[in-house]
Design a protein around this motif. Structure first.
Motif, PDB file in Angstrom:
ATOM      1  N   VAL A 135       0.931  -1.219  -0.656  1.00  0.00           N
ATOM      2  CA  VAL A 135      -0.268   0.262  -0.305  1.00  0.00           C
ATOM      3  C   VAL A 135       1.066   1.444  -0.583  1.00  0.00           C
ATOM      4  CG1 VAL A 135      -1.414   1.201   0.649  1.00  0.00           C
ATOM      5  CG2 VAL A 135      -1.454  -1.158   0.807  1.00  0.00           C
ATOM      6  N   SER A 136       1.896   1.250   0.933  1.00  0.00           N
ATOM      7  CA  SER A 136       2.959   2.315   0.976  1.00  0.00           C
ATOM      8  C   SER A 136       2.784   2.555  -0.430  1.00  0.00           C
ATOM      9  CB  SER A 136       4.050   2.134   1.541  1.00  0.00           C
ATOM     10  OG  SER A 136       4.861   0.694   0.926  1.00  0.00           O
ATOM     11  N   ASN A 137       3.377   1.797  -1.547  1.00  0.00           N
ATOM     12  CA  ASN A 137       4.051   1.857  -3.326  1.00  0.00           C
ATOM     13  C   ASN A 137       3.257   2.851  -3.754  1.00  0.00           C
ATOM     14  OD1 ASN A 137       4.350   0.956  -6.061  1.00  0.00           O
ATOM     15  ND2 ASN A 137       6.112   1.214  -5.018  1.00  0.00           N
ATOM     16  N   ILE A 138       1.279   2.430  -3.377  1.00  0.00           N
ATOM     17  CA  ILE A 138       0.409   2.912  -4.164  1.00  0.00           C
ATOM     18  C   ILE A 138       0.121   4.580  -3.492  1.00  0.00           C
ATOM     19  CG2 ILE A 138      -1.926   3.296  -4.418  1.00  0.00           C
ATOM     20  CD1 ILE A 138      -1.929  -0.025  -4.669  1.00  0.00           C
ATOM     21  N   GLU A 139       0.524   4.797  -2.446  1.00  0.00           N
ATOM     22  CA  GLU A 139       0.558   5.988  -1.284  1.00  0.00           C
ATOM     23  C   GLU A 139       1.812   7.092  -2.663  1.00  0.00           C
ATOM     24  OE1 GLU A 139       0.750   4.971   2.482  1.00  0.00           O
ATOM     25  OE2 GLU A 139      -1.617   4.453   3.127  1.00  0.00           O
ATOM     26  N   LYS A 140       2.784   6.016  -2.445  1.00  0.00           N
ATOM     27  CA  LYS A 140       3.428   7.074  -3.091  1.00  0.00           C
ATOM     28  C   LYS A 140       3.507   6.999  -4.759  1.00  0.00           C
ATOM     29  CE  LYS A 140       8.754   6.622  -4.101  1.00  0.00           C
ATOM     30  NZ  LYS A 140      10.501   5.631  -3.897  1.00  0.00           N
ATOM     31  N   ASN A 141       3.220   6.360  -5.004  1.00  0.00           N
ATOM     32  CA  ASN A 141       2.696   7.467  -6.839  1.00  0.00           C
ATOM     33  C   ASN A 141       1.793   8.138  -6.999  1.00  0.00           C
ATOM     34  OD1 ASN A 141       4.613   4.917  -7.668  1.00  0.00           O
ATOM     35  ND2 ASN A 141       3.724   3.177  -7.782  1.00  0.00           N
ATOM     36  N   LEU A 142       0.492   7.526  -5.934  1.00  0.00           N
ATOM     37  CA  LEU A 142      -0.081   8.888  -5.755  1.00  0.00           C
ATOM     38  C   LEU A 142       0.344  10.370  -5.254  1.00  0.00           C
ATOM     39  CD1 LEU A 142      -3.280   8.696  -6.276  1.00  0.00           C
ATOM     40  CD2 LEU A 142      -3.762   7.953  -3.804  1.00  0.00           C
ATOM     41  N   LEU A 143       1.008  10.357  -4.781  1.00  0.00           N
ATOM     42  CA  LEU A 143       1.414  12.306  -4.381  1.00  0.00           C
ATOM     43  C   LEU A 143       2.214  11.673  -5.698  1.00  0.00           C
ATOM     44  CD1 LEU A 143       2.531  11.258  -0.120  1.00  0.00           C
ATOM     45  CD2 LEU A 143       0.852  12.879  -1.181  1.00  0.00           C
ATOM     46  N   LEU A 144       3.132  11.199  -6.210  1.00  0.00           N
ATOM     47  CA  LEU A 144       4.232  11.531  -7.409  1.00  0.00           C
ATOM     48  C   LEU A 144       3.311  12.013  -8.530  1.00  0.00           C
ATOM     49  CD1 LEU A 144       6.678   9.352  -7.652  1.00  0.00           C
ATOM     50  CD2 LEU A 144       6.943  11.654  -6.897  1.00  0.00           C
ATOM     51  N   SER A 163       9.768  25.323  -5.552  1.00  0.00           N
ATOM     52  CA  SER A 163       9.717  23.946  -5.504  1.00  0.00           C
ATOM     53  C   SER A 163       9.778  22.601  -5.231  1.00  0.00           C
ATOM     54  CB  SER A 163      11.759  22.875  -4.996  1.00  0.00           C
ATOM     55  OG  SER A 163      11.929  22.099  -5.462  1.00  0.00           O
ATOM     56  N   ILE A 164       9.068  22.807  -5.777  1.00  0.00           N
ATOM     57  CA  ILE A 164       7.829  21.311  -5.120  1.00  0.00           C
ATOM     58  C   ILE A 164       8.155  20.676  -4.571  1.00  0.00           C
ATOM     59  CG2 ILE A 164       5.244  19.907  -5.737  1.00  0.00           C
ATOM     60  CD1 ILE A 164       4.743  21.738  -7.535  1.00  0.00           C
ATOM     61  N   TYR A 165       7.731  19.834  -3.290  1.00  0.00           N
ATOM     62  CA  TYR A 165       8.530  18.736  -2.304  1.00  0.00           C
ATOM     63  C   TYR A 165       7.445  17.958  -2.271  1.00  0.00           C
ATOM     64  CZ  TYR A 165       9.065  21.347   1.233  1.00  0.00           C
ATOM     65  OH  TYR A 165       7.808  22.768   2.131  1.00  0.00           O
ATOM     66  N   ILE A 166       7.890  16.414  -1.664  1.00  0.00           N
ATOM     67  CA  ILE A 166       6.777  15.523  -1.035  1.00  0.00           C
ATOM     68  C   ILE A 166       7.095  15.218   0.705  1.00  0.00           C
ATOM     69  CG2 ILE A 166       5.927  13.200  -0.721  1.00  0.00           C
ATOM     70  CD1 ILE A 166       5.460  13.504  -3.987  1.00  0.00           C
ATOM     71  N   ILE A 167       6.496  15.613   1.489  1.00  0.00           N
ATOM     72  CA  ILE A 167       6.945  14.784   2.601  1.00  0.00           C
ATOM     73  C   ILE A 167       6.267  14.179   3.659  1.00  0.00           C
ATOM     74  CG2 ILE A 167       7.858  15.815   5.040  1.00  0.00           C
ATOM     75  CD1 ILE A 167       9.057  18.561   4.133  1.00  0.00           C
ATOM     76  N   LYS A 168       6.371  13.145   4.084  1.00  0.00           N
ATOM     77  CA  LYS A 168       5.613  12.499   4.778  1.00  0.00           C
ATOM     78  C   LYS A 168       3.854  12.013   3.639  1.00  0.00           C
ATOM     79  CE  LYS A 168       6.245  13.285   9.197  1.00  0.00           C
ATOM     80  NZ  LYS A 168       5.875  13.293  10.723  1.00  0.00           N
ATOM     81  N   ASN A 169       3.175  12.196   4.247  1.00  0.00           N
ATOM     82  CA  ASN A 169       1.795  11.881   2.892  1.00  0.00           C
ATOM     83  C   ASN A 169       1.330  13.286   2.262  1.00  0.00           C
ATOM     84  OD1 ASN A 169       1.911   9.471   2.986  1.00  0.00           O
ATOM     85  ND2 ASN A 169       0.332   9.686   4.802  1.00  0.00           N
ATOM     86  N   ASN A 170       1.951  14.699   1.653  1.00  0.00           N
ATOM     87  CA  ASN A 170       2.097  15.792   1.936  1.00  0.00           C
ATOM     88  C   ASN A 170       2.707  16.331   0.287  1.00  0.00           C
ATOM     89  OD1 ASN A 170      -0.465  16.275   3.529  1.00  0.00           O
ATOM     90  ND2 ASN A 170       0.592  16.103   4.936  1.00  0.00           N
ATOM     91  N   VAL A 171       1.946  16.867  -0.257  1.00  0.00           N
ATOM     92  CA  VAL A 171       2.505  17.411  -1.560  1.00  0.00           C
ATOM     93  C   VAL A 171       2.725  18.476  -1.076  1.00  0.00           C
ATOM     94  CG1 VAL A 171       3.246  18.147  -3.771  1.00  0.00           C
ATOM     95  CG2 VAL A 171       2.169  15.717  -2.924  1.00  0.00           C
ATOM     96  N   LEU A 207       1.513  25.265   0.807  1.00  0.00           N
ATOM     97  CA  LEU A 207      -0.072  24.423   0.682  1.00  0.00           C
ATOM     98  C   LEU A 207       0.454  22.661   1.377  1.00  0.00           C
ATOM     99  CD1 LEU A 207      -1.852  25.986  -2.376  1.00  0.00           C
ATOM    100  CD2 LEU A 207      -2.332  27.000   0.286  1.00  0.00           C
ATOM    101  N   LEU A 208      -0.553  22.243   1.768  1.00  0.00           N
ATOM    102  CA  LEU A 208      -0.156  20.653   2.044  1.00  0.00           C
ATOM    103  C   LEU A 208      -1.386  20.536   1.431  1.00  0.00           C
ATOM    104  CD1 LEU A 208       0.567  20.851   5.338  1.00  0.00           C
ATOM    105  CD2 LEU A 208       2.410  20.910   3.186  1.00  0.00           C
ATOM    106  N   ILE A 209      -1.038  19.416   0.036  1.00  0.00           N
ATOM    107  CA  ILE A 209      -2.047  18.594  -0.240  1.00  0.00           C
ATOM    108  C   ILE A 209      -2.062  17.167  -0.911  1.00  0.00           C
ATOM    109  CG2 ILE A 209      -3.149  18.425  -3.200  1.00  0.00           C
ATOM    110  CD1 ILE A 209      -2.149  21.174  -3.307  1.00  0.00           C
ATOM    111  N   THR A 210      -2.895  16.533  -0.770  1.00  0.00           N
ATOM    112  CA  THR A 210      -2.836  14.823   0.205  1.00  0.00           C
ATOM    113  C   THR A 210      -3.960  14.585  -0.835  1.00  0.00           C
ATOM    114  OG1 THR A 210      -2.534  12.930   1.640  1.00  0.00           O
ATOM    115  CG2 THR A 210      -3.523  14.571   2.036  1.00  0.00           C
TER     116      THR A 210
END
Length: 599
Positions: A135-144, A163-171, A207-210
């Motif tokens: 599931v973590s792989n699916i979450e990672k791909n979803l965030l990307l 620059s846009i970056y990903i931290i934990k479960n947020n873009v 902004l935090l987007i998930t």
């Protein structure tokens, strides 16, 4: 006593004939066998005999051979010999051997689709796997995916951001103009209504987007469906008949492979997310290492290690073609060196890219990279002698590696990685012991029930015994007709049905006894007993049937195997106990002056 309708007699006779005919194939002996399919040779008597002689020379005992429906069968006396022959033929690239069972059922039975039941893993032996999706792989791909979509949208709307970056479960999106943030949120919500947007507590311009839970559930469901299809394709390539591949819960898949004992190879094939990448080599590895020591880097280059010699290979980071461009793959032998090879077919787009690249790099070297989760290995490096496009071959592998790689490339890469969380291996000897134990328990239960019914209810007990035997035949016939798989819990369901089947007759017979004690005539007592007991019997069986259907619908594995025979057993027992016994009793007592009943 009222005349029993003739159509019910006809129905009972028809059900009896169906039960006997479709349960009959199960009395014929079934032997472990290999189904043979050749890629280059026609399956005929001479070819099968040559394979049989070949096995005999390898000290593999073969019982017989046969050809049916243009398919060749090699028959063995036990599973151990079958597996030895399967391992031997696995090295032969010209033919495909499938583990199966051969039954000597007459042609007149097979012509009406009468075949023996399949045996499950616990009766036949084999391997069982429970795979869980990452599931973590699916979450990672979803965030990307969210990151790329939102980035394109901001560029289109001409919003300025850092620059846009990903931290934990947020873009994380730093917006340069703070005053425009409310409008940015509004526009993103309108374009992507499923996204969850909030402001960062640490910085007012970020902004935090998930994703929302519905999006994650949808992606997990989609990945699981795709993985199921891919796993079915891979299992077909393994050469296993009657496999079980089904979803369990929201993120797991059960795979059962009856007859297969090589769990190591099965794990490699099932759990692999493997694909290939093709890249050009660049420069000398020493230059790359020296630059890295000095704190410098060579752009667009990556260092990997060759699988065979373990030496470093410097590669371009640019991928010529990848797994998505591969449309087909088969293993075989190189026509010049006779070494194992994998013949690859590319899509039109991949073929165009490969042709363009190889045309410009004749004399240079190209590497084939095996990509498996986070592990990348160079399996082949060769010099480009001439340009090529849609079809080419990969060498540098042994025969088994070439076959496995071709299977993985044909079936495609898993949509999301899966890990094996449970593994069980059932030996053929244990499976045979389970069959014997199951039969003995059923015979003992049947004997005790029959003995009680005959001693307690005399002739009427004998009628219920006949109904019980027909009931068992009917269960076996239905399982055989629908080619259902009989498991050890399934045998338990049949044994339980043996006890439950006489419950209805006990209710009817006790009701008849009550009517006789009340002074009613024997014929009237029979009629009233069956009529008044029917509602009680139907209600009791209906509640049990509801529970059994719930087990059948929701349950998996052993629970489902038990539920299958239980559902069939409940329906068949109601028919045989109410309609079947009533027909026999009517034949004996109807339109006769009876002073007493043998009950």
């Amino acid at each position: 006593m009222e005349n029993y309708p003739k159509w019910k007699y006809i129905l009972v006779i028809a059900v009896l004939m169906f039960s006997v005919i479709y349960s009959l194939p199960n009395i014929y002996s079934s032997y472990p066998s290999l189904e043979i399919v050749s890629k280059n040779k026609a399956i005929n008597k001479e070819y099968i005999e040559s394979l049989s002689d070949e096995l005999t020379q390898q000290n593999i005992e073969i019982l017989d051979h046969s050809i049916e429906d243009k398919k060749g069968f090699l028959i063995f006396s036990n599973i151990n010999e079958q597996l030895r022959a399967y391992d031997y033929f696995y090295k032969n690239n010209d033919l495909k051997a499938t583990l199966t069972s051969y039954s000597s059922v007459p042609e007149w039975l097979t012509s009406i689709n009468a075949y023996p039941m399949f045996l499950g893993l616990d009766l036949k032996g084999g391997v069982h796997f429970l795979l869980q999706i990452d599931v973590s792989n699916i979450e990672k791909n979803l965030l990307l995916e969210i990151k790329n979509d939102v980035k394109k949208f901001l560029i289109l709307k001409k919003y300025r951001y850092d620059s846009i970056y990903i931290i934990k479960n947020n873009v994380n999106i730093p917006i340069q103009n703070i005053s425009s943030i409310p409008q940015v949120i509004k526009d993103i919500n309108e374009e992507f209504p499923s996204l969850v947007i909030s402001k960062s507590n640490k910085s007012e311009n970020v902004l935090l987007i998930t994703y929302d839970n519905e999006s994650l559930s949808r992606d997990i469901k989609s990945a699981l469906a795709k993985n199921l299809a891919i796993l079915r394709s891979r299992v077909d390539e393994l050469g296993v008949s009657q496999p079980v591949i089904q979803q369990q819960g929201k993120d797991r898949i059960i795979v059962q492979l009856p007859g297969l004992q090589d769990s190591t190879r099965a794990k490699t094939i099932l759990g692999s997310t493997a694909t290939l990448e093709f890249r050009l080599t660049k420069g000398v590895p020493v230059d790359w290492l020296e630059s890295k020591k000095k704190g410098k880097s060579i752009l667009n280059n990556a260092l990997l290690y060759e699988q065979r010699i373990g030496g470093p290979i410097l590669l371009s980071r640019q991928i010529i073609v990848g797994g998505k461009d591969i449309k087909g793959a088969n293993s075989g032998f190189d026509s010049v060196t006779n070494s194992p090879a994998v013949f690859v077919n590319l899509s039109d787009y991949g073929a165009s890219r490969m042709l363009t690249t190889t045309s410009k790099n004749v004399g240079n070297r190209m590497a084939v990279i095996f990509v498996e989760k986070n592990k990348n290995e160079v399996i082949n490096v060769s010099t480009i002698r001439e340009s090529f496009g849609q079809r080419f071959q990969i060498t540098g592998l042994d025969l088994e590696e070439a076959k496995d790689l071709a299977i993985l490339l044909r079936s495609g890469s898993l949509s999301a990685p899966m890990s094996i969380v449970e593994e069980r291996t059932v030996g053929p000897t244990l499976g045979q012991y389970n069959i014997i134990s199951g039969k003995q328990s059923m015979y003992l239960g049947l004997l005790l029930v029959c003995l009680f019914m005959f001693l307690y209810y005399r002739f009427f007990g004998f009628v219920s015994i006949l109904a019980l035997i027909v009931n068992i035949l009917l269960i076996i016939a239905v399982l055989s007709l629908f080619q259902a798989t009989l498991t050890l819990p399934g045998i338990a369901g049949i044994v339980l049905t043996v006890g439950m089947a006489v419950d209805a007759n006990v209710l009817i017979y006790e009701r008849i006894r009550e009517e006789l004690l009340n002074g009613n005539s024997p014929n009237a007592s029979i009629y009233t007993g069956y009529k008044k007991a029917f509602s009680t019997i139907s209600d009791a069986n209906l509640t049990t049937l509801i529970a059994a259907i719930a087990l059948l619908t929701i349950g998996t594995g052993a629970v489902k195997g038990f539920a299958v025979t239980l559902v069939i057993g409940i329906l068949s027992s109601m028919f045989t106990a109410i309609v079947g016994t009533r027909a026999v009793v009517s034949i004996v007592y109807e339109n006769k002056k009876n002073n007493r009943l043998s009950i």
